[in-house]
Every structure is written in structure tokens, then in C-alpha cells.
Scaffold this motif. Structure first.
Motif, PDB file in Angstrom:
ATOM      1  N   ARG A  99       0.845  -1.184   0.000  1.00 13.86           N
ATOM      2  CA  ARG A  99       0.000   0.000   0.000  1.00 13.86           C
ATOM      3  C   ARG A  99       0.879   1.232   0.000  1.00 13.86           C
TER       4      ARG A  99
ATOM      5  N   SER B 287       1.299   5.392  -0.024  1.00 14.34           N
ATOM      6  CA  SER B 287       0.626   6.577   0.488  1.00 14.34           C
ATOM      7  C   SER B 287       1.168   7.818  -0.201  1.00 14.34           C
TER       8      SER B 287
ATOM      9  N   SER C 146      -8.845   7.246  -0.294  1.00 14.21           N
ATOM     10  CA  SER C 146      -8.329   8.481   0.289  1.00 14.21           C
ATOM     11  C   SER C 146      -8.768   8.640   1.734  1.00 14.21           C
TER      12      SER C 146
ATOM     13  N   TYR D  67      -4.193   6.866  -1.139  1.00 15.05           N
ATOM     14  CA  TYR D  67      -3.565   5.548  -1.075  1.00 15.05           C
ATOM     15  C   TYR D  67      -3.654   4.842  -2.424  1.00 15.05           C
TER      16      TYR D  67
ATOM     17  N   GLN E 131      -3.572   0.934  -3.177  1.00 14.55           N
ATOM     18  CA  GLN E 131      -3.485  -0.443  -2.693  1.00 14.55           C
ATOM     19  C   GLN E 131      -3.171  -1.346  -3.870  1.00 14.55           C
TER      20      GLN E 131
END
Length: 128
Positions: free
Chosen positions: A19, A21, A72, A80, A82
Motif C-alpha cells: 500500500r 501513500s 483516500s 492511497y 493499494q
């Protein structure tokens, strides 16, 4: 000053997950769109996906559809990415950026030319 900082990259095996950010400072997502892009060595920058904070549309490139999702945390100004079922072709530096103009619709035609305030990127390496 607008600044984007990407994090969460690393080394992962094929089939694994990560993930990423994208944290923004000096900037509020709404009503702009935020995009995720990636660039592998020797290749052009490629759009991975885009989320519009004006109309809520999300676009994810065909190459990652079904494996990558965008979400988000609006309160924290974080976007984010993923990533799951990672492939070796997913390796590269991943960047986020904001659109130059507000009220941008995220569709398959979204282009890096429409974005600005690029972060430094986070590196993803998928090993087989």
C-alpha cells in the motif's frame, strides 16, 4: 508551498501486496484530482490511476485494473494506492501529483501533462 510525499514502497515478491501513500502538505485535495503514476527504468512515465475530488470519479488503468485500488483519507489529505497480485512489470518508481486545474474528470485520457507538484516518488520492486 505545495508538497507531495510518497511512501510505502519496497521489495515484494510476485503475487504480494503493498500500500502506497501520498501525503500532501500546503494543499487541499478538493476540488482537484490526484493521480498515481509510475516509471520503470528506461520507460516513459505511465498513468496508474486518478481520483477526482470534485466529482468522486476514480479511474484505474487497464494494466492494473482488478489488482490496484485507490482510496483516500480526506481528513488527513492522504491518497492511497493499494496494490495486490503484484507482477514484475509493476516494478518502478511510483509518484503522485495534483492536477493543474480543478474539477478534473479522471478518465482513461488522463495524462501526466495535466498534473503538477510531483513528489519524489517511492520505489517498488517486485521480485520473482
Amino acid at each position: 508551498e505545495v508538497q507531495f510525499v510518497e511512501s510505502g514502497g519496497g521489495l515484494v515478491q510476485v503475487g504480494g501486496s503493498l500500500r502506497l501513500s501520498c501525503a500532501a502538505s500546503g494543499f487541499t485535495f478538493e476540488p482537484y484530482a490526484i493521480g498515481w503514476f509510475r516509471q520503470a527504468p528506461g520507460k516513459e512515465r505511465e498513468g496508474v490511476g486518478c481520483m477526482s475530488f470534485s466529482d468522486g470519479t476514480i479511474y484505474v488503468a487497464d494494466s492494473v485494473k482488478g489488482r490496484f485500488t485507490i482510496a483516500s483519507d480526506n481528513a488527513e489529505n492522504i491518497l492511497y494506492l493499494q496494490m495486490s497480485s503484484l507482477k514484475s512489470d509493476d516494478s518502478g518508481d511510483y509518484f503522485c501529483a495534483a492536477t493543474r486545474r480543478p474539477y478534473y474528470q479522471c478518465t482513461r485520457t488522463f495524462s501526466s501533462r495535466d498534473f503538477r507538484s510531483w513528489g519524489q516518488g517511492t520505489e517498488v520492486t517486485v521480485s520473482s
